[in-house]
Scaffold this motif. Structure first.
Motif, PDB file in Angstrom:
ATOM      1  N   ALA A  22      22.713 -25.065  -7.954  1.00 10.34           N
ATOM      2  CA  ALA A  22      22.307 -24.113  -8.998  1.00 10.34           C
ATOM      3  C   ALA A  22      23.489 -23.342  -9.553  1.00 10.34           C
ATOM      4  O   ALA A  22      23.542 -23.029 -10.752  1.00 10.34           O
ATOM      5  CB  ALA A  22      21.268 -23.148  -8.434  1.00 10.34           C
ATOM      6  N   ALA A  23      24.458 -23.039  -8.695  1.00  8.29           N
ATOM      7  CA  ALA A  23      25.600 -22.227  -9.131  1.00  8.29           C
ATOM      8  C   ALA A  23      26.696 -23.037  -9.800  1.00  8.29           C
ATOM      9  O   ALA A  23      27.317 -22.578 -10.764  1.00  8.29           O
ATOM     10  CB  ALA A  23      26.176 -21.476  -7.926  1.00  8.29           C
ATOM     11  N   GLU A  24      26.940 -24.256  -9.290  1.00 10.70           N
ATOM     12  CA  GLU A  24      28.140 -24.977  -9.711  1.00 10.70           C
ATOM     13  C   GLU A  24      27.893 -26.288 -10.447  1.00 10.70           C
ATOM     14  O   GLU A  24      28.771 -26.757 -11.181  1.00 10.70           O
ATOM     15  CB  GLU A  24      29.023 -25.263  -8.475  1.00 10.70           C
ATOM     16  N   ILE A  25      26.734 -26.896 -10.261  1.00 10.70           N
ATOM     17  CA  ILE A  25      26.500 -28.214 -10.857  1.00 10.70           C
ATOM     18  C   ILE A  25      25.632 -28.127 -12.106  1.00 10.70           C
ATOM     19  O   ILE A  25      26.040 -28.527 -13.199  1.00 10.70           O
ATOM     20  CB  ILE A  25      25.859 -29.169  -9.823  1.00 10.70           C
ATOM     21  N   ARG A  53      34.071 -27.391  -7.499  1.00 12.15           N
ATOM     22  CA  ARG A  53      33.492 -26.069  -7.231  1.00 12.15           C
ATOM     23  C   ARG A  53      32.302 -26.178  -6.270  1.00 12.15           C
ATOM     24  O   ARG A  53      32.113 -25.323  -5.399  1.00 12.15           O
ATOM     25  CB  ARG A  53      33.060 -25.424  -8.543  1.00 12.15           C
ATOM     26  N   ALA A  54      31.482 -27.222  -6.428  1.00  7.53           N
ATOM     27  CA  ALA A  54      30.337 -27.385  -5.531  1.00  7.53           C
ATOM     28  C   ALA A  54      30.793 -27.654  -4.104  1.00  7.53           C
ATOM     29  O   ALA A  54      30.198 -27.137  -3.144  1.00  7.53           O
ATOM     30  CB  ALA A  54      29.433 -28.510  -6.024  1.00  7.53           C
ATOM     31  N   PRO A  98      29.801 -33.765  -3.096  1.00  9.93           N
ATOM     32  CA  PRO A  98      29.196 -32.710  -3.916  1.00  9.93           C
ATOM     33  C   PRO A  98      28.416 -33.231  -5.118  1.00  9.93           C
ATOM     34  O   PRO A  98      27.361 -32.694  -5.455  1.00  9.93           O
ATOM     35  CB  PRO A  98      30.390 -31.865  -4.346  1.00  9.93           C
ATOM     36  N   VAL A  99      28.948 -34.276  -5.762  1.00  8.75           N
ATOM     37  CA  VAL A  99      28.234 -34.919  -6.871  1.00  8.75           C
ATOM     38  C   VAL A  99      28.369 -36.429  -6.689  1.00  8.75           C
ATOM     39  O   VAL A  99      29.396 -37.011  -7.045  1.00  8.75           O
ATOM     40  CB  VAL A  99      28.764 -34.498  -8.256  1.00  8.75           C
ATOM     41  N   ASP A 100      27.389 -37.027  -6.096  1.00  9.68           N
ATOM     42  CA  ASP A 100      27.366 -38.484  -5.934  1.00  9.68           C
ATOM     43  C   ASP A 100      26.726 -39.067  -7.192  1.00  9.68           C
ATOM     44  O   ASP A 100      25.585 -38.744  -7.522  1.00  9.68           O
ATOM     45  CB  ASP A 100      26.553 -38.864  -4.699  1.00  9.68           C
ATOM     46  N   GLY A 101      27.470 -39.911  -7.883  1.00 14.06           N
ATOM     47  CA  GLY A 101      27.028 -40.378  -9.191  1.00 14.06           C
ATOM     48  C   GLY A 101      27.689 -39.553 -10.290  1.00 14.06           C
ATOM     49  O   GLY A 101      27.052 -39.191 -11.280  1.00 14.06           O
TER      50      GLY A 101
END
Length: 274
Positions: A22-25, A53-54, A98-101
């Protein structure tokens, strides 16, 4: 100590994962500036400010939840490969993507997720797969089953005689030997396609919407969360050597994770040309 944590603090991890997204992505979803996207090792290997950041957000929150734990995150390892060595130790380790994809995230597509797994001594103890743009959160606990948005999920088995649907590694990430192994899947009764987010492909296996995945790389952050999710939903995983995949590394590749043990063995046989 970690047993007490698993008994009473799992919901705190879920909250930490949701807060990081919610904060970073999500504020950056479909809002990325050109200078916030960087190629790491080619056009299919991207990193964004949201990834970094995430991961920083999760590193702070997860280590606060479990003092003495370490974090092995994709971006931290990219900056310092020695960070990956923590997976070999006996202490509690958070394995984070943190962000897969990221490619999907960059293109404004919702098929991305945050992956977190808690491991110790090479054993995955719990995992979280959160797709914030799809509002889906899957949680698995070793010996405790798999849940999606709070509801129990089971992988089941492919229908007898049905075409097997399999997601495979992108050709850019396969060696010549691995490409030859993947050719074994080009047989009647099998349909293959290139995978998207590894975490979401594992989720689809765990809920019975995909029969198997076949991957040719072994970075733990891509696989740890999904492998436990598939196992706890009733599935199985095998390398071409006939052994379960080990997050500590040294696996014979490619490997498969499938809806059930019989399907995993069948896919392994195809990869071996048997």
């Amino acid at each position: 100590m970690i047993e007490d944590f698993l008994a009473g603090r799992l919901s705190d991890v879920e909250e930490a994962v949701r807060k990081a997204a919610a904060a970073e992505i999500m504020p950056r979803f479909r809002q990325l500036a050109e200078d916030e996207v960087i190629e790491k090792n080619g056009p299919h290997d991207l990193v964004t400010v949201a990834d970094r950041r995430a991961e920083e957000h999760l590193t702070a929150s997860l280590t606060a939840l479990l003092p003495g734990s370490l974090v092995v995150g994709e971006e931290a390892v990219h900056a310092d490969p020695s960070v990956y060595e923590a997976i070999q130790g006996d202490g509690p380790v958070w394995i984070v993507d943190p962000v897969d994809g990221t490619r999907q995230f960059v293109h404004g597509e919702p098929g991305f997720c945050t992956l977190v797994a808690l491991a110790r001594g090479g054993e995955i103890l719990a995992s979280w797969t959160y797709a914030p743009a799809l509002d889906e959160l899957a949680v698995a606990v070793r010996g405790g089953g798999a849940r999606l948005n709070g509801e129990s999920i089971r992988s089941g088995s492919p229908a007898p005689g049905a075409v097997l649907d399999i997601a495979t590694s992108h050709p850019d990430y396969t060696s010549d030997d691995q490409k030859r192994a993947l050719l074994g899947l080009r047989v009647p009764g099998v349909h293959t396609r290139a995978c998207g987010s590894a975490g979401l492909e594992y989720l689809d296996v765990a809920r019975g919407q995909l029969d198997a995945v076949v991957f040719s790389w072994e970075y733990a952050w891509d696989h740890a969360a999904g492998l436990l999710l598939v196992e706890e939903a009733g599935g199985a995983h095998l390398t071409v050597a006939g052994e379960p995949f080990r997050i500590k590394g040294g696996n014979a590749l490619p490997f498969t994770a499938a809806r059930d043990a019989e399907t995993a063995a069948r896919v392994r046989g195809l990869l071996l040309g048997a």
